[in-house]
Motif scaffolding. Sequence first.
Motif, PDB file in Angstrom:
ATOM      1  N   VAL A  64       8.939  -3.018 -29.011  1.00  0.00           N
ATOM      2  CA  VAL A  64       8.960  -1.640 -28.515  1.00  0.00           C
ATOM      3  C   VAL A  64       8.687  -0.687 -29.671  1.00  0.00           C
ATOM      4  O   VAL A  64       9.065  -0.942 -30.810  1.00  0.00           O
ATOM      5  CB  VAL A  64      10.312  -1.319 -27.819  1.00  0.00           C
ATOM      6  CG1 VAL A  64      11.473  -1.376 -28.794  1.00  0.00           C
ATOM      7  CG2 VAL A  64      10.261   0.016 -27.111  1.00  0.00           C
ATOM      8  N   ALA A  76       6.345   0.153 -24.835  1.00  0.00           N
ATOM      9  CA  ALA A  76       6.039  -1.254 -25.103  1.00  0.00           C
ATOM     10  C   ALA A  76       4.596  -1.391 -25.570  1.00  0.00           C
ATOM     11  O   ALA A  76       3.678  -0.993 -24.854  1.00  0.00           O
ATOM     12  CB  ALA A  76       6.264  -2.086 -23.850  1.00  0.00           C
ATOM     13  N   LEU A  78       1.243  -3.334 -26.034  1.00  0.00           N
ATOM     14  CA  LEU A  78       0.549  -4.493 -25.474  1.00  0.00           C
ATOM     15  C   LEU A  78      -0.561  -4.878 -26.442  1.00  0.00           C
ATOM     16  O   LEU A  78      -1.352  -4.030 -26.845  1.00  0.00           O
ATOM     17  CB  LEU A  78      -0.034  -4.166 -24.102  1.00  0.00           C
ATOM     18  CG  LEU A  78       0.947  -3.689 -23.039  1.00  0.00           C
ATOM     19  CD1 LEU A  78       0.205  -3.370 -21.745  1.00  0.00           C
ATOM     20  CD2 LEU A  78       2.031  -4.719 -22.792  1.00  0.00           C
ATOM     21  N   PRO A 121       8.000  -3.202 -18.382  1.00  0.00           N
ATOM     22  CA  PRO A 121       8.245  -1.874 -18.939  1.00  0.00           C
ATOM     23  C   PRO A 121       7.402  -0.823 -18.212  1.00  0.00           C
ATOM     24  O   PRO A 121       6.305  -1.128 -17.742  1.00  0.00           O
ATOM     25  CB  PRO A 121       7.819  -2.017 -20.399  1.00  0.00           C
ATOM     26  CG  PRO A 121       6.773  -3.092 -20.393  1.00  0.00           C
ATOM     27  CD  PRO A 121       7.169  -4.036 -19.281  1.00  0.00           C
ATOM     28  N   ARG A 123       6.459   2.217 -19.605  1.00  0.00           N
ATOM     29  CA  ARG A 123       5.580   2.915 -20.551  1.00  0.00           C
ATOM     30  C   ARG A 123       4.974   1.871 -21.482  1.00  0.00           C
ATOM     31  O   ARG A 123       5.710   1.174 -22.190  1.00  0.00           O
ATOM     32  CB  ARG A 123       6.371   3.945 -21.365  1.00  0.00           C
ATOM     33  CG  ARG A 123       6.855   5.128 -20.565  1.00  0.00           C
ATOM     34  CD  ARG A 123       7.686   6.106 -21.413  1.00  0.00           C
ATOM     35  NE  ARG A 123       8.906   5.526 -21.919  1.00  0.00           N
ATOM     36  CZ  ARG A 123      10.055   5.447 -21.242  1.00  0.00           C
ATOM     37  NH1 ARG A 123      10.135   5.929 -20.030  1.00  0.00           N
ATOM     38  NH2 ARG A 123      11.117   4.898 -21.791  1.00  0.00           N
ATOM     39  N   THR A 124       3.631   1.761 -21.486  1.00  0.00           N
ATOM     40  CA  THR A 124       2.965   0.784 -22.348  1.00  0.00           C
ATOM     41  C   THR A 124       1.818   1.432 -23.118  1.00  0.00           C
ATOM     42  O   THR A 124       1.216   2.401 -22.656  1.00  0.00           O
ATOM     43  CB  THR A 124       2.417  -0.417 -21.545  1.00  0.00           C
ATOM     44  OG1 THR A 124       1.449   0.041 -20.605  1.00  0.00           O
ATOM     45  CG2 THR A 124       3.534  -1.164 -20.823  1.00  0.00           C
ATOM     46  N   SER A 126      -1.619  -0.003 -24.832  1.00  0.00           N
ATOM     47  CA  SER A 126      -2.517  -1.121 -25.078  1.00  0.00           C
ATOM     48  C   SER A 126      -3.202  -0.887 -26.426  1.00  0.00           C
ATOM     49  O   SER A 126      -4.077  -0.038 -26.551  1.00  0.00           O
ATOM     50  CB  SER A 126      -3.549  -1.216 -23.957  1.00  0.00           C
ATOM     51  OG  SER A 126      -4.348  -2.347 -24.145  1.00  0.00           O
TER      52      SER A 126
END
Length: 138
Positions: A64, A76, A78, A121, A123-124, A126
């Motif tokens: 995180v 989070a 990715l 999660p 909120r991510t 990338s």
Amino acid sequence: MTQLLLSYTTLSFLLVSTAPIERSNSETPIETTVCAVSSEPSKFEGRLLEIRAQFESDGIERSVLTDKDCINFGIAPLSPKRYVGESALTKALSKGHPGTLDKTIIGTFIGKFSWHPDQIPNRTLSLQEVRNVSVVMK
């Protein structure tokens, strides 16, 4: 001759398949914070963001991005197969014990933000690039 051609083909494949993914220069990232994104996530949906944050990990499967100014929220990260700066983050994580219990990792994280309020999660980011990675052992 056949062996030389095969070696050249293999080397070319390895170089292409391990090359980092570079982000498009057509979109300028929005400089923001974990706190700003967490307070209005729909405002940042689908946007390319640049966030200076602390990277926290259990060393197994959970990571995180956090900010000391809003400790109850996070984003989070990715990870695609390859991204710019991946080796710097991997090197930082490999110091000491797995995860970040024995270290603090701070960096600039650039990537596309996604907001999914009904998922975990929710909120991510990338990742497309990680830079300015620093590690302080505790």
